[in-house]
Design an enzyme around this catalytic site. Structure first.
Site, PDB file in Angstrom:
ATOM      1  N   LYS A   2     -70.478 -91.616  -5.637  1.00  0.00           N
ATOM      2  CA  LYS A   2     -71.106 -90.366  -6.062  1.00  0.00           C
ATOM      3  C   LYS A   2     -70.712 -89.189  -5.195  1.00  0.00           C
ATOM      4  CE  LYS A   2     -75.374 -92.247  -7.891  1.00  0.00           C
ATOM      5  NZ  LYS A   2     -76.797 -92.344  -7.590  1.00  0.00           N
TER       6      LYS A   2
ATOM      7  N   GLY B 133     -68.537 -99.217   4.379  1.00  0.00           N
ATOM      8  CA  GLY B 133     -68.448-100.641   4.026  1.00  0.00           C
ATOM      9  C   GLY B 133     -67.183-101.047   3.295  1.00  0.00           C
TER      10      GLY B 133
ATOM     11  N   GLY C 251     -72.990 -94.806   7.104  1.00  0.00           N
ATOM     12  CA  GLY C 251     -73.914 -93.676   6.955  1.00  0.00           C
ATOM     13  C   GLY C 251     -73.928 -92.791   8.194  1.00  0.00           C
TER      14      GLY C 251
ATOM     15  N   ARG D 101     -69.948-107.284  13.675  1.00  0.00           N
ATOM     16  CA  ARG D 101     -70.941-106.459  14.384  1.00  0.00           C
ATOM     17  C   ARG D 101     -71.419-107.122  15.680  1.00  0.00           C
ATOM     18  NH1 ARG D 101     -74.073-104.170   9.093  1.00  0.00           N
ATOM     19  NH2 ARG D 101     -72.868-102.258   8.968  1.00  0.00           N
TER      20      ARG D 101
HETATM   21  P1  AMP Z   1     -69.870 -95.377  -1.649  1.00  0.00           P
HETATM   22  O1  AMP Z   1     -70.959 -96.275  -1.142  1.00  0.00           O
HETATM   23  O2  AMP Z   1     -70.336 -94.049  -2.118  1.00  0.00           O
HETATM   24  O3  AMP Z   1     -68.691 -95.295  -0.699  1.00  0.00           O
HETATM   25  O4  AMP Z   1     -69.350 -96.047  -2.979  1.00  0.00           O
HETATM   26  C1  AMP Z   1     -68.817 -97.329  -3.025  1.00  0.00           C
HETATM   27  C2  AMP Z   1     -68.896 -97.823  -4.426  1.00  0.00           C
HETATM   28  O5  AMP Z   1     -68.201 -96.944  -5.292  1.00  0.00           O
HETATM   29  C3  AMP Z   1     -68.274 -99.173  -4.605  1.00  0.00           C
HETATM   30  O6  AMP Z   1     -69.287-100.084  -4.957  1.00  0.00           O
HETATM   31  C4  AMP Z   1     -67.287 -98.970  -5.746  1.00  0.00           C
HETATM   32  O7  AMP Z   1     -67.307-100.015  -6.691  1.00  0.00           O
HETATM   33  C5  AMP Z   1     -67.776 -97.701  -6.388  1.00  0.00           C
HETATM   34  N1  AMP Z   1     -66.703 -97.008  -7.128  1.00  0.00           N
HETATM   35  C6  AMP Z   1     -65.552 -96.522  -6.648  1.00  0.00           C
HETATM   36  N2  AMP Z   1     -64.812 -96.007  -7.632  1.00  0.00           N
HETATM   37  C7  AMP Z   1     -65.499 -96.185  -8.776  1.00  0.00           C
HETATM   38  C8  AMP Z   1     -65.239 -95.868 -10.146  1.00  0.00           C
HETATM   39  N3  AMP Z   1     -64.124 -95.265 -10.504  1.00  0.00           N
HETATM   40  N4  AMP Z   1     -66.197 -96.180 -11.055  1.00  0.00           N
HETATM   41  C9  AMP Z   1     -67.347 -96.797 -10.672  1.00  0.00           C
HETATM   42  N5  AMP Z   1     -67.629 -97.113  -9.396  1.00  0.00           N
HETATM   43  C10 AMP Z   1     -66.721 -96.823  -8.448  1.00  0.00           C
END
Ligand code: AMP
Length: 399
Positions: free
Chosen positions: A199, A355, A378, A36
């Site tokens: 999510k 990230g 974000g 960054r």
């Molecule tokens: P995000 O910030 O929404 O992009 O989510 C990233 C996070 O999703 C990371 O910390 C991953 O470990 C988690 N993640 C990805 N796939 C899975 C999964 N199948 N089960 C649990 N966590 C997950």
């Protein structure tokens, strides 16, 4: 059309620059990833080269209230000074007398680095008085912090109103906007989005929008289990949001109506615990046994996704395909990263943001093999969703 940053001249001007120096520090306060800071150097160098003084402001971490040693920007001062090859002054506060005297005492070819803006709670509140106090430190305002452009904070958006016709984007934001606008508004087709992460609830707006703009979406990560569960699959103990089943069914319907591809994992890597030593099996994505969690996409899914990506002319990637942090569940994310790099070698325009996806690209040494690595996760998602980013809107209004 905004005047390009390159066309401004900053001789003898104090230039208040908002950058994103929110870098990770280890327990000895050493910077573990300088990306960054490195990304902001072209903008700072131009100001110094023109004969102006950059008065640099940033946040670092999430201080709760007031000063916290671990979030002090003094930890980045030496690296910044040596990278710029320029004498600088660190001001232990970002407003008031200390900051004013730092700016006054700054030698020619120097710079001033202000202490963490978030040590003042007014920053995140977008306080007008605080923005006015910051504005006193500069003759011109530059926003080069794309990572915080989706926040209406004092230094990212509010301060611009004190610089009518005297504000601009820096080189970094110019680059981010150029890459994202190319993907969203002028994509060469077919355009595929790869969306993963934890999510589905965080990315509903993004998926809605991408169904309209992209030709196909490849869904991985835990969010795939909400789509699969909504269609009656057995998802075992996988992370899943049943309260979003109807939204997911709506998105599947929308894809059908628009004739867009919306692809989910065919097979998954499963384990009973999220740890490296846990026994791992591969199974069909709709037959995950009770007590087991889907933690990565499986080899057949990787093959399917790579096949689609090979045809793509434009690719947007956000979110890991699995629990990327744990090596046992990194395979899918790594293979997708390699697939995107390969498609890019064959001429696809690829943008990676968020990230974990960015970390995967760095870890595999593929940073220079994708077309653009976005510095804001974000902010990128909100931009893709079609939301107006306050930091971007402010410059467009006042420049
Ligand atoms: P995000 O910030 O929404 O992009 O989510 C990233 C996070 O999703 C990371 O910390 C991953 O470990 C988690 N993640 C990805 N796939 C899975 C999964 N199948 N089960 C649990 N966590 C997950």
């Amino acid at each position: 059309m905004l005047k390009p940053f390159q066309d401004y001249q900053f001789k003898d001007q104090r230039v208040l620059v908002r950058v994103d120096f929110n870098v990770p520090l280890d327990e000895n306060f050493e910077i573990t990833d300088t990306t960054r800071i490195d990304e902001s150097l072209p903008t700072l160098r131009k100001i110094i080269h023109d004969g102006g003084i950059p008065v640099i402001m940033s946040h670092l971490g999430r201080p709760k209230s007031g000063y916290e040693e671990k979030y002090s920007l003094k930890h980045v001062f030496d690296y910044l000074s040596s990278s710029l090859g320029s004498p600088g002054i660190f001001s232990t506060d970002c407003v008031d007398e200390k900051a004013h005297s730092a700016v006054k005492e700054c030698p020619p070819n120097g710079f001033v680095l202000l202490e963490n803006l978030r040590f003042h709670s007014e920053e995140e509140k977008g306080d007008l008085g605080f923005a006015a106090a910051l504005a006193e430190l500069g003759d011109f305002y530059v926003n080069d912090a794309f990572g915080t452009a989706h926040r209406a904070h004092a230094s990212t958006a509010i301060v611009a109103r004190f610089f009518p016709k005297r504000c601009a984007f820096g080189f970094l934001i110019e680059k981010e906007l150029e890459a994202l606008e190319k993907v969203l508004f002028r994509p060469e087709r077919p355009f595929y989005a790869v969306i993963g992460g934890a999510k589905v609830s965080d990315k509903i707006g993004v998926l809605e929008k991408l169904l309209e703009t992209a030709d196909g979406i490849l869904v991985g990560g835990a969010m795939a289990f909400t789509f699969l569960g909504a269609q009656g699959a057995r998802v075992g103990h996988s992370l899943c949001e049943p309260d979003k089943y109807s939204v997911c069914l709506g998105l599947i319907e929308k894809a059908k109506n628009l004739g867009k591809k919306l692809l989910f994992p065919l097979d998954v890597r499963i384990a009973q615990e999220i740890k490296d030593s846990a026994p791992v099996k591969t199974c069909l994505s709709n037959e995950i046994p009770e007590g087991w969690k889907g933690l990565d996409i499986g080899p057949e899914t990787v093959e399917l996704f790579i096949r689609e990506l090979k045809n793509a002319r434009t690719i947007l990637w956000n979110g890991p395909m699995g629990v990327f942090e744990v090596p046992a569940f990194r395979f899918g994310t790594e293979e997708v990263a390699k697939g995107i790099a390969m498609a890019s070698r064959f001429g696809a325009f690829s943008v990676v943001g968020g990230g974990d996806s960015v970390a995967a690209v760095h870890l595999l040494g593929l940073k220079n093999q994708v077309s653009y690595v976005c510095t804001g996760g974000g902010a990128m998602l909100e931009f893709v969703e079609g939301k107006e980013l306050p930091g971007i809107a402010a410059i467009r209004e006042y420049a």
